[in-house]
Design a protein around this motif. Sequence first.
Motif, PDB file in Angstrom:
ATOM      1  N   ARG A   1      47.189  41.506  44.731  1.00  0.00           N
ATOM      2  CA  ARG A   1      47.810  40.908  43.536  1.00  0.00           C
ATOM      3  C   ARG A   1      47.107  39.615  43.139  1.00  0.00           C
ATOM      4  N   THR A   2      46.738  38.785  44.128  1.00  0.00           N
ATOM      5  CA  THR A   2      46.041  37.538  43.821  1.00  0.00           C
ATOM      6  C   THR A   2      44.690  37.801  43.175  1.00  0.00           C
TER       7      THR A   2
ATOM      8  N   GLN B   1      43.846  40.431  41.529  1.00  0.00           N
ATOM      9  CA  GLN B   1      44.069  40.949  40.185  1.00  0.00           C
ATOM     10  C   GLN B   1      44.381  39.822  39.204  1.00  0.00           C
ATOM     11  N   THR B   2      45.217  38.860  39.640  1.00  0.00           N
ATOM     12  CA  THR B   2      45.554  37.721  38.784  1.00  0.00           C
ATOM     13  C   THR B   2      44.327  36.875  38.473  1.00  0.00           C
TER      14      THR B   2
ATOM     15  N   ARG C   1      48.575  43.583  50.266  1.00  0.00           N
ATOM     16  CA  ARG C   1      49.182  43.657  48.931  1.00  0.00           C
ATOM     17  C   ARG C   1      49.143  42.314  48.224  1.00  0.00           C
ATOM     18  N   VAL C   2      49.427  41.225  48.969  1.00  0.00           N
ATOM     19  CA  VAL C   2      49.367  39.888  48.349  1.00  0.00           C
ATOM     20  C   VAL C   2      47.950  39.569  47.903  1.00  0.00           C
TER      21      VAL C   2
END
Length: 286
Positions: free
Chosen positions: A175-176, A178-179, A171-172
């Motif tokens: 998210r990274t 995606q950022t 998940r991290v």
Amino acid sequence: MRAKTVLPAVAMTAVSMVLTLAVVVMWLGTAMPWLVALVVGLGIDGGWLATLAYERRLAAQGDHNRAVTAVGWSFGVLATAVLVAHALTAEESAGAWLAVAWLPLAAKALWLVHGMWERTALTSVALDAIRGIQQEARDEAAVARARLRAEAATEETRLTAVTEAGARVARVQARTAQTLSGAWSTLETARAGEETGRALTSVTARVTPGVTPRWELPVWGPTEPLAARSLEAAPALTDDALDVIVDDIRTSETPALSYREMAARFRAAGHSASEVRLRAAWKRVA
């Protein structure tokens, strides 16, 4: 424990002998003197009892004689046959006499069971040893089952923890990514824009008449750190030497290579320079 098998056999033997003697006297007493009938009944019971006593003597010595056993069973069958014949010829209570006709054979069978018990009987010491071995085996089996259950529970807990940790890491990373993807998209939009491109060009290169350098996106990807030993062994390039190398790599193809392609080939050739010095050299030669 011995009395549990010998007492029923003795009781059945006594009952069958009395019954056989009474039937022989009552049945044959009408056809012959009762003394003769008594002798016949005692002969049957005596032969039965004599062979039984001899069999018990041989069993006590740990021996066995098939002939004696056959004779004993013959007397038992004879007594049973007498009782059955009397029951069939009796005018009254024939069913009752027939119901007890099996007692001699039953007594013989009980003595057989008692003999088998004696041949398989064990001492209290041996029985205690057997019980101890069985209890030890049960204890070991219970411990093994408990150990397997504990190991299974531990492995399940470990797998659960690893799975949850992997899910958190995934998940991290998502998210990274995606950022970073959003940031890269923003930079690409700014680079592709006409007004923003000129504005960024004016602040990323010195003003040179007739030259409009292209603003390059920063390198986004995995980098391989150089070993400390190689950095110490190779001396730092001077600005002039760095400019020459950068210009040679940039102009090695037509059209000239972009900064990212030049930087990748510069690193692949084994040269060493910081990102700041390399970009400054690029700006000088471009």
